[in-house]
Scaffold this motif. Structure first.
Motif, PDB file in Angstrom:
ATOM      1  N   HIS A 145      35.157  38.465  46.102  1.00 58.40           N
ATOM      2  CA  HIS A 145      34.290  39.186  45.170  1.00 58.40           C
ATOM      3  C   HIS A 145      34.034  38.360  43.915  1.00 58.40           C
ATOM      4  CE1 HIS A 145      32.367  42.425  43.049  1.00 58.40           C
ATOM      5  NE2 HIS A 145      33.317  42.480  42.128  1.00 58.40           N
ATOM      6  N   LEU A 146      35.086  37.793  43.336  1.00 60.10           N
ATOM      7  CA  LEU A 146      34.922  36.983  42.124  1.00 60.10           C
ATOM      8  C   LEU A 146      34.121  35.715  42.422  1.00 60.10           C
ATOM      9  CD1 LEU A 146      38.457  37.363  40.508  1.00 60.10           C
ATOM     10  CD2 LEU A 146      36.337  38.483  39.808  1.00 60.10           C
ATOM     11  N   ALA A 147      34.404  35.086  43.563  1.00 59.82           N
ATOM     12  CA  ALA A 147      33.667  33.867  43.929  1.00 59.82           C
ATOM     13  C   ALA A 147      32.180  34.166  44.113  1.00 59.82           C
ATOM     14  CB  ALA A 147      34.261  33.263  45.199  1.00 59.82           C
ATOM     15  N   ASP A 148      31.883  35.292  44.728  1.00 60.64           N
ATOM     16  CA  ASP A 148      30.473  35.663  44.922  1.00 60.64           C
ATOM     17  C   ASP A 148      29.770  35.876  43.581  1.00 60.64           C
ATOM     18  OD1 ASP A 148      30.777  35.535  47.653  1.00 60.64           O
ATOM     19  OD2 ASP A 148      30.911  37.708  47.944  1.00 60.64           O
ATOM     20  N   LEU A 149      30.480  36.461  42.617  1.00 56.21           N
ATOM     21  CA  LEU A 149      29.882  36.711  41.306  1.00 56.21           C
ATOM     22  C   LEU A 149      29.587  35.410  40.561  1.00 56.21           C
ATOM     23  CD1 LEU A 149      31.959  39.756  39.972  1.00 56.21           C
ATOM     24  CD2 LEU A 149      29.738  39.783  41.123  1.00 56.21           C
ATOM     25  N   LEU A 150      30.394  34.374  40.827  1.00 52.51           N
ATOM     26  CA  LEU A 150      30.238  33.097  40.122  1.00 52.51           C
ATOM     27  C   LEU A 150      29.459  32.062  40.932  1.00 52.51           C
ATOM     28  CD1 LEU A 150      33.843  32.702  38.626  1.00 52.51           C
ATOM     29  CD2 LEU A 150      31.842  33.815  37.619  1.00 52.51           C
ATOM     30  N   SER A 151      29.083  32.415  42.132  1.00 49.02           N
ATOM     31  CA  SER A 151      28.401  31.481  43.038  1.00 49.02           C
ATOM     32  C   SER A 151      27.152  30.870  42.409  1.00 49.02           C
ATOM     33  CB  SER A 151      28.012  32.217  44.324  1.00 49.02           C
ATOM     34  OG  SER A 151      27.280  31.373  45.184  1.00 49.02           O
ATOM     35  N   GLY A 152      27.064  29.547  42.520  1.00 49.73           N
ATOM     36  CA  GLY A 152      25.878  28.836  42.053  1.00 49.73           C
ATOM     37  C   GLY A 152      25.782  28.656  40.555  1.00 49.73           C
ATOM     38  N   ILE A 183      38.072  44.273  28.581  1.00 52.16           N
ATOM     39  CA  ILE A 183      37.152  44.998  29.447  1.00 52.16           C
ATOM     40  C   ILE A 183      38.011  45.835  30.384  1.00 52.16           C
ATOM     41  CG2 ILE A 183      35.407  44.862  31.260  1.00 52.16           C
ATOM     42  CD1 ILE A 183      34.522  42.181  30.081  1.00 52.16           C
ATOM     43  N   GLU A 184      37.926  47.155  30.251  1.00 56.45           N
ATOM     44  CA  GLU A 184      38.713  48.030  31.114  1.00 56.45           C
ATOM     45  C   GLU A 184      37.844  48.445  32.294  1.00 56.45           C
ATOM     46  OE1 GLU A 184      40.988  52.274  30.735  1.00 56.45           O
ATOM     47  OE2 GLU A 184      41.348  50.820  29.115  1.00 56.45           O
ATOM     48  N   LYS A 185      38.056  47.759  33.398  1.00 54.64           N
ATOM     49  CA  LYS A 185      37.213  47.983  34.571  1.00 54.64           C
ATOM     50  C   LYS A 185      37.937  47.467  35.808  1.00 54.64           C
ATOM     51  CE  LYS A 185      32.324  47.545  35.834  1.00 54.64           C
ATOM     52  NZ  LYS A 185      31.010  46.979  35.424  1.00 54.64           N
ATOM     53  N   ASP A 186      37.810  48.168  36.905  1.00 58.20           N
ATOM     54  CA  ASP A 186      38.418  47.728  38.148  1.00 58.20           C
ATOM     55  C   ASP A 186      37.790  46.413  38.595  1.00 58.20           C
ATOM     56  OD1 ASP A 186      38.691  47.587  41.236  1.00 58.20           O
ATOM     57  OD2 ASP A 186      40.056  49.210  40.688  1.00 58.20           O
ATOM     58  N   LEU A 187      38.614  45.502  39.051  1.00 63.19           N
ATOM     59  CA  LEU A 187      38.144  44.187  39.507  1.00 63.19           C
ATOM     60  C   LEU A 187      36.979  44.322  40.489  1.00 63.19           C
ATOM     61  CD1 LEU A 187      40.577  41.440  40.889  1.00 63.19           C
ATOM     62  CD2 LEU A 187      38.392  41.902  41.954  1.00 63.19           C
ATOM     63  N   PHE A 188      37.102  45.253  41.419  1.00 68.14           N
ATOM     64  CA  PHE A 188      36.110  45.378  42.480  1.00 68.14           C
ATOM     65  C   PHE A 188      34.800  46.000  42.002  1.00 68.14           C
ATOM     66  CE2 PHE A 188      40.320  45.343  44.425  1.00 68.14           C
ATOM     67  CZ  PHE A 188      40.180  44.242  45.283  1.00 68.14           C
ATOM     68  N   ASP A 189      34.798  46.490  40.765  1.00 65.10           N
ATOM     69  CA  ASP A 189      33.572  47.031  40.180  1.00 65.10           C
ATOM     70  C   ASP A 189      32.884  46.034  39.247  1.00 65.10           C
ATOM     71  OD1 ASP A 189      33.894  49.491  41.466  1.00 65.10           O
ATOM     72  OD2 ASP A 189      35.144  50.286  39.844  1.00 65.10           O
ATOM     73  N   LEU A 190      33.487  44.874  39.059  1.00 60.20           N
ATOM     74  CA  LEU A 190      32.881  43.877  38.173  1.00 60.20           C
ATOM     75  C   LEU A 190      31.547  43.390  38.721  1.00 60.20           C
ATOM     76  CD1 LEU A 190      36.013  41.706  37.273  1.00 60.20           C
ATOM     77  CD2 LEU A 190      34.806  43.288  35.764  1.00 60.20           C
TER      78      LEU A 190
END
Length: 209
Positions: A82-89, A43-50
């Motif tokens: 940012h990553l933690a928020d995406l995986l929260s819960g 996946i070619e994408k900036d981490l902060f845009d995930l």
């Protein structure tokens, strides 16, 4: 098990991708620019845009992000949040490539390696940034995280011995009195933890034998 390695173009990220692929795991590299890892899925994408959707298919997300210049060290915290928020819960696990400076040098856990006089001044800004990320992720009870610190001497070009020592919160040395590990051996221990998931919401450390 499906694994996403964020910042897979970095040295730690590449080592973790390679080790996971050796074991036949399903690995996707998430990179900002052309993939340098051995992963075939990218996946070619900036981490902060995930987004949550980008990570929805994965069981484990590896945070291998690293910044070295002082003006970017704050991004360790920003990217981890940012990553933690995406995986929260969710049941998805967040595996974090950490630093050694936050390891405790006393049983009371009041003094960390970065605070000792012997700790090199040049590495203190990075160590303090990584210490902050550990303190921040400890507060996240909504995420299944594991923070993996390497030995003090983390050798990018070190040999793969196939062995390591699993330690915990305290600074540990091997039988030779050394705290050292190659990226390749660190990756072995890291992927072992990916597979067994025994240290949820804990910090562990890895040193070479």
């Amino acid at each position: 098990m499906k694994i996403a390695v964020v910042a897979a173009n970095g040295k730690a990220g590449q080592a973790i991708v390679e080790e996971a692929l050796k074991r036949g795991l399903d690995v996707t590299a998430i990179v900002r620019s052309k993939n340098k890892s051995k992963a075939n899925k990218v996946i070619e994408k900036d981490l902060f845009d995930l987004t949550k959707e980008d990570l929805s298919d994965f069981d484990v997300v590896v945070d291998a992000f690293g910044a070295w210049s002082e003006d970017q060290l704050h991004l360790h915290s920003v990217s981890q949040k940012h990553l933690a928020d995406l995986l929260s819960g969710t049941e998805k696990r967040l595996m974090i490539v950490g630093g050694a400076g936050s390891l405790y040098i006393n049983p009371e856990h009041t003094v960390q390696l970065v605070d000792t006089p012997e700790f090199p001044e040049i590495f203190k800004p990075l160590a303090n940034a990584q210490r902050q990320t550990l303190a921040e992720i400890r507060e996240r009870k909504d995420v299944k995280w594991t923070f993996v610190s390497p030995a003090a001497d983390f050798q990018a070009d070190g040999q793969r011995s196939g062995h390591y020592i699993l330690a915990g919160e305290e600074f540990t040395v091997n039988d030779n009195g050394q705290s050292t590990i190659s990226y390749a051996d660190y990756a072995i221990g890291f992927v072992d933890e990916i597979e067994n998931g025994r240290h949820i919401q804990e910090r562990i450390s890895l040193i070479g034998k």
